[in-house]
Design an enzyme around this catalytic site. Structure first.
Site, short mmCIF file in Angstrom:
data_model
loop_
_atom_site.label_atom_id
_atom_site.label_comp_id
_atom_site.label_asym_id
_atom_site.label_seq_id
_atom_site.Cartn_x
_atom_site.Cartn_y
_atom_site.Cartn_z
NE ARG A 46 -2.55 -1.09 3.65
CZ ARG A 46 -2.53 -2.26 4.27
NH1 ARG A 46 -2.97 -3.34 3.64
NH2 ARG A 46 -2.09 -2.38 5.52
CE LYS A 137 -14.22 9.90 1.19
NZ LYS A 137 -13.91 9.00 0.06
CD GLU A 178 -17.66 11.11 -1.37
OE1 GLU A 178 -16.73 11.12 -0.55
OE2 GLU A 178 -17.69 10.36 -2.35
CE LYS A 220 -15.12 12.42 -3.62
NZ LYS A 220 -13.75 11.96 -3.37
P1 13P Z 1 -14.48 7.38 -6.87
O1 13P Z 1 -14.00 8.54 -7.70
O2 13P Z 1 -13.78 6.09 -7.21
O3 13P Z 1 -15.97 7.29 -6.83
O4 13P Z 1 -14.00 7.65 -5.38
C1 13P Z 1 -14.11 8.91 -4.87
C2 13P Z 1 -14.28 8.84 -3.42
O5 13P Z 1 -13.52 9.42 -2.68
C3 13P Z 1 -15.42 8.07 -2.88
O6 13P Z 1 -15.62 8.41 -1.55
#
Ligand code: 13P
Length: 336
Positions: A46, A137, A178, A220
């Site tokens: 990772r 996030k 998000e 987001k």
């Molecule tokens: P994806 O662009 O693969 O959807 O992932 C973005 C992300 O941070 C999801 O929480």
């Protein structure tokens, strides 16, 4: 809270020509990604994968304004012993941290989920700031079909997002908010627009109730697309038009930046959609990318566990294409 500083960071993460690299896959998700190249996920693999991305130039210096990290990576060292956070900062990007602990089934609402992680978050946030995170996030997932989402699902998820955002701002950390309306399913693009509209409307009401300063967040959202099993797939211009219509109706102009998730779109679709919005519309916010899969799929295949040069070439290309899309200057011929 120093709102001016939060606003400066939010603008830095989404400045025209830059976007966000979402590299915050949990242990389970990164193993799924590594399965595609037959690689076992270990702390070292990772690290190698992510260090390769974070050291890519000019992607990191010119096209990436922020990187979302998983808890492990925020604490991890590069192969030479320096901190990965310092590698990111030295490239001029802002390090951030995924703080939710995942979407879990919602009692009484089969198939729907709410996101966990509020317990103890206020304390964890202090440590994340000390470790160098300047944004965070939290992802909420909203599943769509003819009967879903329920009002309870939308309400619970937006409430949690607002509580999380308030805790972030108190700790001087910019919240990426998000609410992801999923593209899985056979629903139409119109149904996606309707649910995205509803979700954003409720979200901004909750943010208002929780005294979250909109000047200090990054939104987001998903783009408004057809469900991936829908027989009619909306074209690029339709996705752009419907997404911009929903955002203009629901997102106040005081929000500094909107950075889309890719959500299962192909690399090129995600780039083309972003470009069409920036090329075709006057918008009050920075409109850019915060992609996971759409930025990482090509470099992962090229890297394949050890080819650093190929991985970096592929990442630099995708980052540049999305940078151009954030300026409305991309076209398909540039992919050749
Ligand atoms: P994806 O662009 O693969 O959807 O992932 C973005 C992300 O941070 C999801 O929480």
């Amino acid at each position: 809270m120093n709102l001016e500083k939060l606003n400066t960071v939010a603008n830095q993460m989404t400045a025209p020509g830059t976007g966000i690299l979402a590299a915050d896959e949990s242990a389970g998700t990164i193993q799924k990604r590594f399965d595609q190249i037959g690689l076992k996920s270990t702390e070292i693999s990772r690290r190698d994968w992510r260090e390769m991305l974070f050291r890519t130039e000019p992607a990191m210096t010119d096209y990436i304004g922020g990187v979302i990290l998983f808890d492990e990576t925020l604490r991890q060292q590069a192969a030479d012993g320096s901190k990965l956070v310092d590698v990111i900062t030295a490239a001029g990007a802002v390090p951030g941290i995924k703080v939710d602990t995942g979407a879990q089934g919602m009692a009484g609402f089969a198939g729907e989920k709410t996101t966990a992680g509020l317990d103890g978050l206020r304390v964890r946030m202090q440590e994340y700031y000390q470790l160098g995170a300047r944004f965070a996030k939290w992802r909420a997932v909203i599943d769509v079909d003819a009967h879903r989402p329920s009002a309870a699902c939308v309400t619970a998820n937006c409430h949690a997002l607002a509580r999380y955002a308030a805790i972030c701002q108190e700790a001087q950390i910019v919240p990426i908010v998000e609410p992801e309306v999923l593209m899985d399913g056979d629903h139409s693009v119109e149904r996606c627009a309707e649910v995205t509209n509803w979700t954003l409307k409720h979200l901004f009401m909750e943010l208002y109730m929780h005294n979250v300063a909109l000047e200090g967040i990054v939104l987001k959202p998903n783009m408004v697309v057809s469900g991936n099993k829908c027989s009619r797939q909306a074209c690029i211009d339709e996705v752009a038009e419907k997404t911009v219509t929903v955002l203009k109706a629901m997102v106040p102009a005081s929000v500094p930046g909107i950075a889309f998730l890719s959500g299962g779109q192909s690399d090129i679709q995600a780039t083309a959609h972003l470009n069409a919005m920036n090329a075709g519309y006057e918008l009050p916010w920075n409109l850019t990318f915060s992609y996971g899969r759409a930025l990482q799929a090509a470099p992962l295949a090229a890297w394949s566990g050890n080819d650093v040069a190929a991985g970096q070439t592929a990442f630099a290309h995708r980052a540049k294409m999305n940078s151009l899309a954030s300026l409305g200057q991309w076209n398909a011929a540039l992919e050749e």
